[in-house]
Enzyme design. Structure first.
Site, mmCIF file in Angstrom:
data_model
loop_
_atom_site.group_PDB
_atom_site.id
_atom_site.type_symbol
_atom_site.label_atom_id
_atom_site.label_comp_id
_atom_site.label_asym_id
_atom_site.label_seq_id
_atom_site.Cartn_x
_atom_site.Cartn_y
_atom_site.Cartn_z
ATOM 1 N N GLU A 171 0.909 -1.252 -0.090
ATOM 2 C CA GLU A 171 -0.044 -0.028 -0.107
ATOM 3 C C GLU A 171 1.006 1.285 0.028
ATOM 4 O OE1 GLU A 171 -3.231 -0.183 2.782
ATOM 5 O OE2 GLU A 171 -4.221 -1.939 1.898
ATOM 6 N N GLU A 223 -4.787 -8.693 -0.419
ATOM 7 C CA GLU A 223 -5.708 -8.586 0.874
ATOM 8 C C GLU A 223 -7.119 -8.561 0.583
ATOM 9 O OE1 GLU A 223 -4.504 -5.485 3.749
ATOM 10 O OE2 GLU A 223 -2.406 -5.865 3.175
HETATM 11 O O1 AHR Z 1 -5.184 -5.989 7.026
HETATM 12 C C1 AHR Z 1 -5.284 -4.852 7.503
HETATM 13 C C2 AHR Z 1 -4.396 -3.676 6.833
HETATM 14 O O2 AHR Z 1 -5.338 -3.306 5.772
HETATM 15 C C3 AHR Z 1 -3.035 -3.891 6.156
HETATM 16 O O3 AHR Z 1 -2.067 -3.689 7.264
HETATM 17 C C4 AHR Z 1 -3.123 -2.751 5.251
HETATM 18 O O4 AHR Z 1 -2.353 -3.375 4.040
HETATM 19 C C5 AHR Z 1 -4.805 -2.594 4.632
HETATM 20 O O5 AHR Z 1 -5.063 -1.392 4.642
#
Ligand code: AHR
Length: 491
Positions: free
Chosen positions: A173, A295
């Protein structure tokens, strides 16, 4: 009645087993009080790693585990997590609750965990606050087989032999918690960091660039244009929300409208993937670069009374259906989507497993992964059917979702979900291209979408044999109860 035509001898795209990957961040109780209990714990463990968790994840054939973050990855300095544990420096986990991280779980512990799980490590390096040298040395420490300062250090810390590490994330991110970068800047940084993340001997890294959040198509465009040639995979993050980021809803206390909006949010990943894939096709028509959805999953309100920075949420039958429809969508994009990681394995967000002291429970989502595990590395069989519709006010959802695949040994796995809150759904499957001699079924179902497992009643929602299925002259007939995920194995 829904009719499905299944051409079991068609299809050529493999459903990569890495689509069934998981994610473990130094966040809340995922690592500490989750995977890691320490060697002196009365909870059964192997070298500090909790045995019941390892066994449960092996049972669903976990193919890879992403670590150490997430946002934590871009603040993590790996050298703090090696050497004698009592001598490791601590740090503040600024993203997640501001707690003190003692670095007791580091590189050696993570690689041991992956060996115990028999899965591939997927390590995410630090671009946001780290250096090129630091990332380069981490790869050397992990994978170089010859003599060097890094390998001398590794041997001193008890592991003379190099490990095998394939999946290598270059930041996370980086448009946000990983450095607030513009895509043009990150694309250049990606090229620099990945260049010094070397291949040693037979260890060939599979380099994954930090990708877009949800609908940031510009990010994907710039990354593909400026760095596409230098990467094997480009990530995408896409969480399922019931309402908005500012106003989340409870994981187990929700109404029918919130059930609809949550499933709708999950289904929207289909269009999102298609749009990102169209951009990737423009620069990479051969589909060399994989889309890595590293994710995904539901992000609900934290359980009342828990630290809001720990993202601890319960998991209900609704989440199990979010998982099944999302996996169906991944299967349908398996030509481009070759790895995904649901967030996060233990005690954080849409977990497989929740723990409380020595107690452990498997969530409904875990059971979806169990029912779906036969799709791993199987060939996706195109499945066209009229999914029907269910309505609530002005909200509409498909009644059914499904996917099918053929394994190397010829077994065909058909997984179908009935999203209807109240009605069962009769189904007829015209099976072509094979003589079916036997069909066996398993089902995950519950009376309500809010049904979930608790430490007092850990088996409220679990799989059982599904008997309501017959096969006659190549036609399979079944009735799917409301709120159900069914897996049928055809031989
Ligand atoms: O999964 C929780 C958070 O969500 C992670 O650390 C981040 O990459 C995303 O914003």
């Amino acid at each position: 009645m829904s009719r499905i035509v299944l051409n079991t001898d068609l299809g050529s795209t493999k459903i990569d087993r890495h689509i069934y990957g998981h994610f473990s961040e130094h966040l809340g109780r995922c690592i500490y009080d989750g995977f890691w209990v320490g060697e002196d714990s009365p909870i059964p463990n192997v070298r500090g790693i909790r045995t019941d968790i390892v066994e449960a994840l092996k049972a669903i054939h976990i193919p890879n585990l992403r670590w150490p973050g997430g946002c934590f990855a871009d603040e993590y300095h790996w050298m703090d997590g090696i050497g004698p544990r009592e001598e490791r420096p601590s740090m503040v986990n600024t993203h997640w609750g501001g707690v003190t991280e003692n670095n007791h779980f580091g590189t050696h512990e993570f690689m041991d965990l992956c060996e115990q799980l028999d899965c591939e490590p997927y390590i995410c390096g630090n671009v946001g606050s780290g250096t090129v040298k630091e990332m380069s040395q981490w790869v050397e420490y992990l994978t170089f087989g010859g003599q060097s300062p890094m390998t001398d250090l590794r041997a001193k810390n008890g592991h003379p032999e190099p490990w095998k590490v394939k999946f290598w994330g270059v930041g996370n991110e980086n448009w946000g918690c990983g450095g607030q970068m513009r895509p043009e800047y990150y694309a250049d940084e990606y090229r620099r960091y990945s260049c010094y993340s070397r291949n040693y001997g037979e260890n060939q890294l599979y380099r994954i660039a930090g990708g877009a959040d949800r609908d940031n198509f510009h990010w994907t465009d710039v990354l593909m244009k400026n760095a596409g040639k230098h990467m094997h995979g480009l990530s995408l993050h896409s969480y399922t929300l019931t309402d908005t980021w500012a106003k989340k809803s409870s994981a187990i206390d929700f109404n029918d409208a919130q059930y609809f909006s949550c499933l709708k949010s999950a289904l929207s990943i289909d269009e999102r993937i298609a749009k990102h894939a169209t951009i990737m096709d423009r620069y990479d028509p051969e589909k060399r670069v994989a889309m890595i959805v590293d994710e995904w999953g539901t992000w609900h309100e934290c359980e009342p009374g828990t630290n809001p920075g720990f993202l601890y949420q319960q998991s209900a039958m609704r989440d199990a259906l979010v998982a099944s429809v999302t996996l169906d969508i991944f299967h349908s994009h398996a030509d481009r989507v070759r790895m995904t990681n649901i967030a996060q394995t233990v005690n954080v967000l849409q977990s497989m497993i929740l723990t409380e002291g020595e107690k452990m429970l498997l969530t409904p989502t875990y059971h979806t992964f169990d029912l779906y595990k036969g799709h791993q590395d199987a060939i996706s069989i195109p499945m066209d059917f009229d999914a029907g519709e269910i309505k609530l006010g002005d909200q509409t959802l498909p009644a059914l979702s499904g996917s099918a695949s053929r394994s190397e040994d010829g077994t065909v796995l058909v997984t179908i979900s009935n999203l209807d809150l109240t009605h069962s759904h009769p189904l007829e499957i015209d099976v072509r291209g094979m003589d079916v001699s036997s069909v066996t079924g398993r089902i995950l179902t519950a009376d309500t979408a809010t049904a979930h497992n608790t430490f007092e009643n850990p088996e409220q929602v679990k799989t059982q044999a599904f008997e309501d299925v017959t096969i006659e002259n190549g036609t399979l007939k079944a009735t799917l109860p409301n709120l159900a995920v069914v897996a049928l194995e055809l031989r």
